[in-house]
Design a protein around this motif. Structure first.
Motif, PDB file in Angstrom:
ATOM      1  N   MET A   1       0.861  -1.177   0.000  1.00  0.00           N
ATOM      2  CA  MET A   1       0.000   0.000   0.000  1.00  0.00           C
ATOM      3  C   MET A   1       0.904   1.236   0.000  1.00  0.00           C
ATOM      4  SD  MET A   1      -2.865   1.215   2.790  1.00  0.00           S
ATOM      5  CE  MET A   1      -3.976  -0.132   2.520  1.00  0.00           C
ATOM      6  N   PRO A   2       0.686   2.146  -0.924  1.00  0.00           N
ATOM      7  CA  PRO A   2       1.497   3.363  -0.942  1.00  0.00           C
ATOM      8  C   PRO A   2       1.284   4.183   0.323  1.00  0.00           C
ATOM      9  CG  PRO A   2       0.081   3.214  -2.904  1.00  0.00           C
ATOM     10  CD  PRO A   2      -0.251   2.078  -2.015  1.00  0.00           C
ATOM     11  N   GLU A   3       2.308   4.953   0.672  1.00  0.00           N
ATOM     12  CA  GLU A   3       2.255   5.751   1.899  1.00  0.00           C
ATOM     13  C   GLU A   3       1.087   6.733   1.882  1.00  0.00           C
ATOM     14  OE1 GLU A   3       4.996   8.917   4.318  1.00  0.00           O
ATOM     15  OE2 GLU A   3       5.973   7.494   2.985  1.00  0.00           O
ATOM     16  N   ASP A   4       0.804   7.345   0.728  1.00  0.00           N
ATOM     17  CA  ASP A   4      -0.309   8.295   0.615  1.00  0.00           C
ATOM     18  C   ASP A   4      -1.637   7.631   0.948  1.00  0.00           C
ATOM     19  OD1 ASP A   4       1.362  10.333  -0.048  1.00  0.00           O
ATOM     20  OD2 ASP A   4       1.037  10.159  -2.217  1.00  0.00           O
ATOM     21  N   ALA A   5      -1.823   6.389   0.517  1.00  0.00           N
ATOM     22  CA  ALA A   5      -3.068   5.670   0.800  1.00  0.00           C
ATOM     23  C   ALA A   5      -3.204   5.411   2.292  1.00  0.00           C
ATOM     24  CB  ALA A   5      -3.116   4.364   0.021  1.00  0.00           C
ATOM     25  N   THR A   6      -2.098   5.115   2.964  1.00  0.00           N
ATOM     26  CA  THR A   6      -2.121   4.892   4.405  1.00  0.00           C
ATOM     27  C   THR A   6      -2.518   6.169   5.138  1.00  0.00           C
ATOM     28  OG1 THR A   6      -0.338   3.292   4.158  1.00  0.00           O
ATOM     29  CG2 THR A   6      -0.768   4.096   6.374  1.00  0.00           C
ATOM     30  N   VAL A   7      -1.954   7.288   4.718  1.00  0.00           N
ATOM     31  CA  VAL A   7      -2.278   8.567   5.344  1.00  0.00           C
ATOM     32  C   VAL A   7      -3.748   8.890   5.126  1.00  0.00           C
ATOM     33  CG1 VAL A   7      -1.869  11.053   5.239  1.00  0.00           C
ATOM     34  CG2 VAL A   7       0.060   9.472   5.218  1.00  0.00           C
ATOM     35  N   GLN A   8      -4.261   8.689   3.906  1.00  0.00           N
ATOM     36  CA  GLN A   8      -5.669   8.968   3.618  1.00  0.00           C
ATOM     37  C   GLN A   8      -6.577   8.053   4.416  1.00  0.00           C
ATOM     38  OE1 GLN A   8      -5.974   8.645  -0.608  1.00  0.00           O
ATOM     39  NE2 GLN A   8      -5.297  10.744  -0.964  1.00  0.00           N
ATOM     40  N   ALA A   9      -6.217   6.781   4.557  1.00  0.00           N
ATOM     41  CA  ALA A   9      -7.038   5.848   5.318  1.00  0.00           C
ATOM     42  C   ALA A   9      -7.100   6.255   6.780  1.00  0.00           C
ATOM     43  CB  ALA A   9      -6.496   4.426   5.178  1.00  0.00           C
ATOM     44  N   SER A  10      -5.958   6.624   7.359  1.00  0.00           N
ATOM     45  CA  SER A  10      -5.975   7.011   8.772  1.00  0.00           C
ATOM     46  C   SER A  10      -6.713   8.330   8.964  1.00  0.00           C
ATOM     47  CB  SER A  10      -4.558   7.091   9.333  1.00  0.00           C
ATOM     48  OG  SER A  10      -3.855   8.144   8.714  1.00  0.00           O
ATOM     49  N   ASP A  11      -6.637   9.240   7.989  1.00  0.00           N
ATOM     50  CA  ASP A  11      -7.374  10.501   8.078  1.00  0.00           C
ATOM     51  C   ASP A  11      -8.870  10.262   8.054  1.00  0.00           C
ATOM     52  OD1 ASP A  11      -5.149  12.047   8.306  1.00  0.00           O
ATOM     53  OD2 ASP A  11      -5.125  12.722   6.212  1.00  0.00           O
ATOM     54  N   SER A  12      -9.342   9.349   7.206  1.00  0.00           N
ATOM     55  CA  SER A  12     -10.783   9.107   7.123  1.00  0.00           C
ATOM     56  C   SER A  12     -11.297   8.427   8.383  1.00  0.00           C
ATOM     57  CB  SER A  12     -11.119   8.271   5.885  1.00  0.00           C
ATOM     58  OG  SER A  12     -10.583   6.968   6.014  1.00  0.00           O
ATOM     59  N   GLU A  13     -10.460   7.657   9.057  1.00  0.00           N
ATOM     60  CA  GLU A  13     -10.877   6.991  10.289  1.00  0.00           C
ATOM     61  C   GLU A  13     -10.883   7.953  11.469  1.00  0.00           C
ATOM     62  OE1 GLU A  13      -8.441   3.538  10.741  1.00  0.00           O
ATOM     63  OE2 GLU A  13      -9.083   2.718   8.828  1.00  0.00           O
ATOM     64  N   GLU A  14     -10.269   9.106  11.334  1.00  0.00           N
ATOM     65  CA  GLU A  14     -10.233  10.098  12.400  1.00  0.00           C
ATOM     66  C   GLU A  14     -11.561  10.816  12.556  1.00  0.00           C
ATOM     67  OE1 GLU A  14      -7.260  13.144  12.770  1.00  0.00           O
ATOM     68  OE2 GLU A  14      -5.767  11.780  11.951  1.00  0.00           O
TER      69      GLU A  14
ATOM     70  N   ARG B   1     -19.140   6.089  22.083  1.00  0.00           N
ATOM     71  CA  ARG B   1     -17.931   5.297  22.318  1.00  0.00           C
ATOM     72  C   ARG B   1     -18.242   3.812  22.165  1.00  0.00           C
ATOM     73  NH1 ARG B   1     -16.050   7.750  26.471  1.00  0.00           N
ATOM     74  NH2 ARG B   1     -17.440   6.772  27.968  1.00  0.00           N
ATOM     75  N   ASN B   2     -19.374   3.363  22.731  1.00  0.00           N
ATOM     76  CA  ASN B   2     -19.754   1.955  22.599  1.00  0.00           C
ATOM     77  C   ASN B   2     -20.085   1.598  21.155  1.00  0.00           C
ATOM     78  OD1 ASN B   2     -19.420   1.441  25.328  1.00  0.00           O
ATOM     79  ND2 ASN B   2     -21.543   1.929  25.811  1.00  0.00           N
ATOM     80  N   MET B   3     -20.773   2.493  20.450  1.00  0.00           N
ATOM     81  CA  MET B   3     -21.138   2.236  19.053  1.00  0.00           C
ATOM     82  C   MET B   3     -19.913   2.175  18.145  1.00  0.00           C
ATOM     83  SD  MET B   3     -24.245   4.858  18.539  1.00  0.00           S
ATOM     84  CE  MET B   3     -25.805   4.168  18.053  1.00  0.00           C
ATOM     85  N   LEU B   4     -18.918   3.013  18.419  1.00  0.00           N
ATOM     86  CA  LEU B   4     -17.750   3.133  17.548  1.00  0.00           C
ATOM     87  C   LEU B   4     -16.585   2.248  17.971  1.00  0.00           C
ATOM     88  CD1 LEU B   4     -17.896   7.008  17.172  1.00  0.00           C
ATOM     89  CD2 LEU B   4     -18.507   5.313  15.424  1.00  0.00           C
ATOM     90  N   SER B   5     -16.755   1.502  19.046  1.00  0.00           N
ATOM     91  CA  SER B   5     -15.696   0.634  19.544  1.00  0.00           C
ATOM     92  C   SER B   5     -15.354  -0.436  18.500  1.00  0.00           C
ATOM     93  CB  SER B   5     -16.146  -0.038  20.839  1.00  0.00           C
ATOM     94  OG  SER B   5     -15.277  -1.082  21.176  1.00  0.00           O
ATOM     95  N   SER B   6     -14.065  -0.668  18.321  1.00  0.00           N
ATOM     96  CA  SER B   6     -13.639  -1.680  17.346  1.00  0.00           C
ATOM     97  C   SER B   6     -14.050  -3.087  17.780  1.00  0.00           C
ATOM     98  CB  SER B   6     -12.130  -1.606  17.125  1.00  0.00           C
ATOM     99  OG  SER B   6     -11.451  -1.798  18.342  1.00  0.00           O
ATOM    100  N   GLU B   7     -14.289  -3.295  19.075  1.00  0.00           N
ATOM    101  CA  GLU B   7     -14.729  -4.604  19.560  1.00  0.00           C
ATOM    102  C   GLU B   7     -16.217  -4.841  19.314  1.00  0.00           C
ATOM    103  OE1 GLU B   7     -12.979  -2.603  22.116  1.00  0.00           O
ATOM    104  OE2 GLU B   7     -11.175  -3.391  21.160  1.00  0.00           O
ATOM    105  N   SER B   8     -16.954  -3.760  19.108  1.00  0.00           N
ATOM    106  CA  SER B   8     -18.394  -3.910  18.887  1.00  0.00           C
ATOM    107  C   SER B   8     -18.647  -4.422  17.482  1.00  0.00           C
ATOM    108  CB  SER B   8     -19.123  -2.573  19.089  1.00  0.00           C
ATOM    109  OG  SER B   8     -18.922  -1.738  17.974  1.00  0.00           O
ATOM    110  N   ARG B   9     -19.792  -4.974  17.288  1.00  0.00           N
ATOM    111  CA  ARG B   9     -20.164  -5.452  15.954  1.00  0.00           C
ATOM    112  C   ARG B   9     -21.195  -4.521  15.319  1.00  0.00           C
ATOM    113  NH1 ARG B   9     -18.467 -10.982  15.147  1.00  0.00           N
ATOM    114  NH2 ARG B   9     -17.514 -11.672  17.070  1.00  0.00           N
ATOM    115  N   PHE B  10     -21.213  -3.282  15.792  1.00  0.00           N
ATOM    116  CA  PHE B  10     -22.130  -2.300  15.233  1.00  0.00           C
ATOM    117  C   PHE B  10     -21.624  -1.844  13.872  1.00  0.00           C
ATOM    118  CE2 PHE B  10     -22.938  -1.413  19.858  1.00  0.00           C
ATOM    119  CZ  PHE B  10     -24.245  -1.862  19.868  1.00  0.00           C
ATOM    120  N   SER B  11     -22.545  -1.581  12.960  1.00  0.00           N
ATOM    121  CA  SER B  11     -22.156  -1.085  11.636  1.00  0.00           C
ATOM    122  C   SER B  11     -21.502   0.287  11.744  1.00  0.00           C
ATOM    123  CB  SER B  11     -23.371  -1.031  10.708  1.00  0.00           C
ATOM    124  OG  SER B  11     -24.330  -0.111  11.197  1.00  0.00           O
ATOM    125  N   GLU B  12     -21.853   1.053  12.775  1.00  0.00           N
ATOM    126  CA  GLU B  12     -21.261   2.368  12.981  1.00  0.00           C
ATOM    127  C   GLU B  12     -19.747   2.286  13.184  1.00  0.00           C
ATOM    128  OE1 GLU B  12     -25.537   2.665  14.218  1.00  0.00           O
ATOM    129  OE2 GLU B  12     -23.937   1.242  14.575  1.00  0.00           O
TER     130      GLU B  12
END
Length: 112
Positions: free
Chosen positions: A1-14, A40-51
């Motif tokens: 994965m190019p470095e630019d794609a990594t930066v864009q992916a982390s920016d969108s997850e912010e 926080r509960n909805m956005l938790s990576s451990e949750s199985r919520f679509s959010e």
């Protein structure tokens, strides 16, 4: 994965998109959204919520309420680690009386 794609992916997850019941979208930083216990509960990576996967949260509140919730979460994020002698502005002055009850119910639900 190019470095630019990594930066864009982390920016969108912010960022998290909060959508009001009347169709307005609000973008807030994820660290700000996590100041709400419910979000926080909805956005938790451990949750199985679509959010948690999409970083999009549909809210059952009117736009004016979602906007004030976002404003309060930003306020909370900024001042949660304030020093004891630091003067913190009163948030109540920013709340319109005609929405105060509806905002109080929403804040309770979202554990803000």
């Amino acid at each position: 994965m190019p470095e630019d794609a990594t930066v864009q992916a982390s920016d969108s997850e912010e960022w998290v998109r909060l959508t009001s019941s009347d169709g307005y979208d609000y973008l807030v930083r994820k660290k700000v959204a996590l100041c709400s216990g419910t979000l926080r509960n909805m956005l938790s990576s451990e949750s199985r919520f679509s959010e948690a996967l999409s970083n999009k949260v549909p809210m059952n509140e009117r736009a004016v309420i979602v906007e004030k919730l976002c404003e309060y979460l930003i306020y909370k994020s900024v001042y949660e680690h304030a020093k004891k002698n630091e003067e913190i502005p009163d948030f109540q002055e920013r709340v319109y009386p005609e929405i105060s009850l509806e905002l109080l119910v929403a804040a309770d639900y979202y554990d803000a």
